[in-house]
Design an enzyme around this catalytic site. Sequence first.
Site, short mmCIF file in Angstrom:
data_model
loop_
_atom_site.label_atom_id
_atom_site.label_comp_id
_atom_site.label_asym_id
_atom_site.label_seq_id
_atom_site.Cartn_x
_atom_site.Cartn_y
_atom_site.Cartn_z
N HIS A 41 -3.36 7.99 -8.18
CA HIS A 41 -4.41 7.07 -8.65
C HIS A 41 -4.88 6.13 -7.55
CE1 HIS A 41 -3.79 8.51 -12.71
NE2 HIS A 41 -2.49 8.39 -12.51
N LYS A 48 12.00 -7.00 0.65
CA LYS A 48 13.03 -7.23 1.70
C LYS A 48 12.42 -6.99 3.07
CE LYS A 48 15.68 -9.21 0.17
NZ LYS A 48 15.19 -9.50 -1.12
#
Length: 609
Positions: free
Chosen positions: A505, A486
Amino acid sequence: MCGIVGFISKNKDTNFLIEGLKKLEYRGYDSAGIAVVKDGEIAVQRCEGKIRNLEKKLDDFPMESTIGIGHTRWATHGKPSEENAHPHQSAGVVVVHNGIIENYLELKEMLKGEGHKFTSETDTEIIPHLIQSFMKKGDDFEAAVNSALKMIRGSYAIAVINKAEPGKLITARFSSPLVLGISSGEYFVASDIPAILSHTNEVVFLDDGEVATLTIDGVTVKSLDGVVKEKKSTIINWSPVMAEKAGYKHFMLKEIFEQPQAIIDTISGRISEDSGKVFLPDLNITTDDLKKVKKITIIACGTSWHAALVGKFLIEELLRIPVEVDLGSEYRYRDPIVGEDDLLLLISQSGETADTLAALKEGKDKGAKIVSICNVVGSSITRVSDGVIYTHAGPEIGVASTKAFTTQIIALYLFTLFTGERLELIALDDAKKMLLDLVLIPNQIKEILEQKDTIDKIAKKYSHASDFLYLGRGINYPIALEGALKLKEISYIHAEGYPAGEMKHGPIALIDEALPVVVIAVRDKTFEKMLGNIEEVKARGGQVIAITDAPADEIGAKADGVITIPTTSHLLMPVLATIPMQMIAYAIADFKGTDVDQPRNLAKSVTVE
Ligand code: AGP
């Protein structure tokens, strides 16, 4: 994509073409044009850019007529220019077209060999010349259109007029949307319903391979082989005003605020809280069909794909049926392992997305049962599905999808409940509880919408940022993706949605004081973990906007901005968590002054690859 309009009327009409094209602007375009038959001749006006440029030309050259066609072009072959703008003509035959003609080069060479001259780079221009070519060989107007269409490979929605037969407008479709408007003594054709609504709400949807001839006496629909087709009309209960902005600054804002009603409309007539039952009459799937299903694959694109990801959580948690989720553009080329034990769920607001439609056909050809979740009655995807669940969200004009998305999740919730009951996998009391949770959602969304000023203030603080990170876990991870989409599609700020558990990570390297991080921290089984993620970001100087149903004292001190949403079942929290995401994106884009309803480079419905 391109937009087509056309009319034929007993009386002269000066406004339908222009007003109709304006109602289709949301489809995205770069040029426009109209053509009419006037005093026995074809009059054409075209322009590059917006429709207002066309209106300026019409001020000097008014084009009143009883028959005409118009077009907004979203360039696929040939740059945006007046020469490439539609309509295109040949010796009095004039055409507007939406779609892609895959064999246009060979047809163009063939026609050049017959002496035809071309003035544009478009694929479309071969159509009037091809029709003219068949008329020269003895075909009458209708036969010539049929012959031309039989030679075309690719997709088309066309409207054709001919100065030699000013009492006929011919229109046809294959793989591109087209709808007819029926009114007494005047008939219309358009790519989409809003263009017609101010004249009539009685429509007829053409199917692929059908050709319609419109005269002031009525409409005749035939197959390309000339077989008459009986078509029933549909009454569209969208008033013209529904397709207008209703006083909101942008369609997108109107559609964000329409979500309570859109969800009420999507639920209405489909549930009984007393019996705990769900009714989906258009689903057209028997209990035996459902018992055979070994795997469900949900396929969609863009925002609808995010709804598909939520659907996986709903179905696997409640039905324990394995669910795969795939993008239409990937599935269609994967040579998927699919067969009669598979159910494909296609999700599409427009029902016209080329990649989703192609994926559907791939699965259907291999024997899968096909159900689509769609917002447009009679759209292409619904017409090749075995069953449909319509999201009754009303016309969604803003290119950024909002109410269609939340109603898609509601439709998935209804489908899961419906299937759970039929397969006796959900206890009656649980079903009743789930329906009670569901009927509270519209008012809970209203509570969030009432916080617009607070949300605007929080959002605008970060409107200068060049990047955003959105984090969520589990069933709310897709909402992090949706929040990021959006923001980027209407404010042009780069944003990335990420599963919060992945921070360590890699993405945690991005954290600094310039990077706003929107975190969905709702009180489900991952809440403590999300609090940990907030700490991680804060410890590295990041800015956190938390979307949470927790009391302010549980989270307030940790975050730089807190948007509190009501609590509901963890299965419905994605619907509530989406609302602030939409409002944050809207507030920032509106503050930046971007074209919120028609963001650059985007189209509302991607009907080509
Ligand atoms: C969503 O805001 C976008 N406009 C876009 O991703 C859209 O969801 C996608 O193109 C799929 O469209 P559909 O739902 O009409 O198939």
